[in-house]
Design an enzyme around this catalytic site. Structure first.
Site, PDB file in Angstrom:
ATOM      1  N   ASP A  38      42.101  46.559  35.849  1.00 59.13           N
ATOM      2  CA  ASP A  38      41.430  45.626  35.984  1.00 59.13           C
ATOM      3  C   ASP A  38      40.225  45.133  35.361  1.00 59.13           C
ATOM      4  OD1 ASP A  38      41.829  43.102  38.167  1.00 59.13           O
ATOM      5  OD2 ASP A  38      40.580  42.578  36.654  1.00 59.13           O
ATOM      6  N   ASP A  61      41.078  46.139  29.504  1.00 57.81           N
ATOM      7  CA  ASP A  61      41.695  44.216  28.917  1.00 57.81           C
ATOM      8  C   ASP A  61      42.970  45.177  28.708  1.00 57.81           C
ATOM      9  OD1 ASP A  61      42.774  42.062  28.168  1.00 57.81           O
ATOM     10  OD2 ASP A  61      40.890  41.812  27.212  1.00 57.81           O
ATOM     11  N   TYR A 153      53.230  30.196  32.468  1.00 56.33           N
ATOM     12  CA  TYR A 153      53.115  30.906  33.900  1.00 56.33           C
ATOM     13  C   TYR A 153      54.867  30.814  34.360  1.00 56.33           C
ATOM     14  CZ  TYR A 153      51.755  32.989  38.782  1.00 56.33           C
ATOM     15  OH  TYR A 153      51.778  33.631  39.351  1.00 56.33           O
ATOM     16  N   LYS A 157      56.468  34.118  34.295  1.00 53.89           N
ATOM     17  CA  LYS A 157      56.854  34.834  35.455  1.00 53.89           C
ATOM     18  C   LYS A 157      58.803  35.087  34.620  1.00 53.89           C
ATOM     19  CE  LYS A 157      53.331  35.853  37.468  1.00 53.89           C
ATOM     20  NZ  LYS A 157      52.532  37.492  37.104  1.00 53.89           N
TER      21      LYS A 157
HETATM   22  N1  NAD Z   1      47.881  34.153  45.000  1.00 50.33           N
HETATM   23  C1  NAD Z   1      49.352  34.147  45.039  1.00 50.33           C
HETATM   24  O1  NAD Z   1      49.972  32.788  45.128  1.00 50.33           O
HETATM   25  C2  NAD Z   1      50.526  34.721  43.856  1.00 50.33           C
HETATM   26  C3  NAD Z   1      52.001  34.107  44.013  1.00 50.33           C
HETATM   27  C4  NAD Z   1      53.269  34.238  43.319  1.00 50.33           C
HETATM   28  C5  NAD Z   1      52.626  35.218  42.380  1.00 50.33           C
HETATM   29  N2  NAD Z   1      51.132  36.134  42.729  1.00 50.33           N
HETATM   30  C6  NAD Z   1      51.046  37.023  41.079  1.00 50.33           C
HETATM   31  O2  NAD Z   1      50.321  38.024  41.748  1.00 50.33           O
HETATM   32  C7  NAD Z   1      49.157  38.601  40.833  1.00 50.33           C
HETATM   33  C8  NAD Z   1      48.115  38.949  41.460  1.00 50.33           C
HETATM   34  O3  NAD Z   1      48.135  37.981  42.348  1.00 50.33           O
HETATM   35  P1  NAD Z   1      46.745  37.965  42.707  1.00 50.33           P
HETATM   36  O4  NAD Z   1      46.509  36.338  44.028  1.00 50.33           O
HETATM   37  O5  NAD Z   1      45.993  39.221  43.557  1.00 50.33           O
HETATM   38  O6  NAD Z   1      45.097  37.414  41.661  1.00 50.33           O
HETATM   39  P2  NAD Z   1      43.820  37.722  41.160  1.00 50.33           P
HETATM   40  O7  NAD Z   1      43.223  36.464  40.592  1.00 50.33           O
HETATM   41  O8  NAD Z   1      43.589  38.182  42.292  1.00 50.33           O
HETATM   42  O9  NAD Z   1      44.775  38.734  40.521  1.00 50.33           O
HETATM   43  C9  NAD Z   1      44.599  38.875  38.889  1.00 50.33           C
HETATM   44  C10 NAD Z   1      43.766  40.015  38.940  1.00 50.33           C
HETATM   45  O10 NAD Z   1      44.183  40.294  36.879  1.00 50.33           O
HETATM   46  C11 NAD Z   1      42.871  40.642  36.573  1.00 50.33           C
HETATM   47  N3  NAD Z   1      43.555  40.720  34.922  1.00 50.33           N
HETATM   48  C12 NAD Z   1      43.445  38.953  34.551  1.00 50.33           C
HETATM   49  N4  NAD Z   1      43.499  39.006  32.872  1.00 50.33           N
HETATM   50  C13 NAD Z   1      43.441  40.873  33.028  1.00 50.33           C
HETATM   51  C14 NAD Z   1      43.390  41.662  31.263  1.00 50.33           C
HETATM   52  N5  NAD Z   1      43.639  40.747  30.319  1.00 50.33           N
HETATM   53  N6  NAD Z   1      42.971  42.955  31.700  1.00 50.33           N
HETATM   54  C15 NAD Z   1      43.156  43.550  33.426  1.00 50.33           C
HETATM   55  N7  NAD Z   1      43.378  42.126  33.964  1.00 50.33           N
HETATM   56  C16 NAD Z   1      43.126  41.396  34.446  1.00 50.33           C
HETATM   57  C17 NAD Z   1      42.165  39.700  36.912  1.00 50.33           C
HETATM   58  O11 NAD Z   1      40.701  39.732  36.583  1.00 50.33           O
HETATM   59  C18 NAD Z   1      42.177  39.839  38.197  1.00 50.33           C
HETATM   60  O12 NAD Z   1      41.561  40.742  39.100  1.00 50.33           O
HETATM   61  C19 NAD Z   1      48.987  37.891  40.052  1.00 50.33           C
HETATM   62  O13 NAD Z   1      50.263  38.772  38.712  1.00 50.33           O
HETATM   63  C20 NAD Z   1      50.180  36.959  40.121  1.00 50.33           C
HETATM   64  O14 NAD Z   1      50.797  35.822  39.279  1.00 50.33           O
HETATM   65  C21 NAD Z   1      50.123  35.544  42.810  1.00 50.33           C
END
Ligand code: NAD
Length: 248
Positions: A38, A61, A153, A157
């Site tokens: 992360d 990153d 977004y 996706k």
């Molecule tokens: N939570 C929801 O309702 C939901 C719904 C549909 C899809 N998603 C997708 O599921 C995945 C996880 O979501 P989540 O709810 O756990 O969100 P989250 O924000 O907890 O997790 C996303 C992670 O990506 C990391 N990240 C962002 N930019 C980065 C970079 N440049 N390099 C490395 N890491 C990076 C962030 O630090 C974070 O820990 C995401 O792709 C999100 O789009 C989530």
């Protein structure tokens, strides 16, 4: 069905919290050696000690190609890739005219471009092994209209879903499957929590009434679907996007 990942090496992105963290912990609990990555180094520290030392946390990153290649060179080859890093990068839905190129690239970069770069980095090791599993965490936003209202977004996706299909065809002959899991609403990050709160009681009730199971998702709902797809129980599921959203 018993799923055992003993002897498998997995790379899980977005592991600082939320869905990625849940997937990293679940894979390690079932025996995998997990490299959990992360951008938030400080939020990875407690992962190292969890699950019997089977998780190694490395900050990177994932919008920077050299970070990805260094990670894979140092810790690969991998049997499993799960790309969960992504999300909306602190943005909210705004009119098209107000979106800068930087806003656009920030979201496309970590969701879609990182999927491509990660797949490119791990594929040679999987080809050599003659097997591999990739799962990209996309979203219901890539299958329909995004509740976030964020153009980048929805596009990113949908792009991850297209990449899934295409890579499945390219890599299938090498024994590698590529699939995607499209979560519904999970209160697993500050953005989805803020969105949930913004609906108010009535809006929350309305959202729940549109979900067949009448509840929001939990991290374990998503992780369980991913674990199946990356296991040896799913060798002939390829190029698919599995909505995990309680039924619509
Ligand atoms: N939570 C929801 O309702 C939901 C719904 C549909 C899809 N998603 C997708 O599921 C995945 C996880 O979501 P989540 O709810 O756990 O969100 P989250 O924000 O907890 O997790 C996303 C992670 O990506 C990391 N990240 C962002 N930019 C980065 C970079 N440049 N390099 C490395 N890491 C990076 C962030 O630090 C974070 O820990 C995401 O792709 C999100 O789009 C989530």
């Amino acid at each position: 069905m018993i799923i055992d990942f003993t002897g498998k090496r997995a790379l899980v992105t977005g592991a600082a919290h939320g869905i990625g963290r849940g997937i990293a912990e679940a894979l390690a609990a079932d025996g995998a050696q997990v490299i959990a990555t992360d951008i938030l180094a400080e939020k990875l520290t407690d992962l190292d000690a969890s699950q019997g030392g089977r998780i190694t946390a490395i900050a990177a990153d994932l919008t920077v190609k050299s970070d990805i290649t260094a990670l894979v060179a140092a810790h690969g080859p991998f049997d499993i890739l799960v790309h969960s890093a992504g999300g909306v990068r602190g943005q909210v839905g705004r009119p098209l005219e107000d979106i800068s190129e930087a806003d656009w690239h920030a979201i496309v970069g970590i969701n879609m471009t990182a999927s491509f770069l990660l797949a490119q980095a791990v594929a040679p090791g999987m080809k050599k092994a003659g097997s591999g599993r990739m799962v990209f965490i996309s979203s219901g936003a890539g299958l329909g209209v995004s509740l976030t209202g964020i153009q980048a977004y929805a596009a990113a996706k949908a792009g991850e879903i297209g990449l899934t299909r295409q890579l499945a065809h390219e890599l299938g002959p090498f024994g590698i499957t590529v699939n995607s899991v499209a979560p519904g609403f999970v209160r697993s990050n500050p953005a989805s929590e803020a969105q949930w709160q913004s609906y108010g009681e009535e809006g929350q009730k309305a959202l729940l009434s549109r979900i067949a199971m009448r509840r929001l998702g939990q991290v374990s709902d998503i992780a369980n679907a991913v674990l199946f797809l990356v296991s040896d129980k799913a060798p002939w599921i390829n190029g698919q996007t599995l909505p995990v959203d309680g039924g619509k």
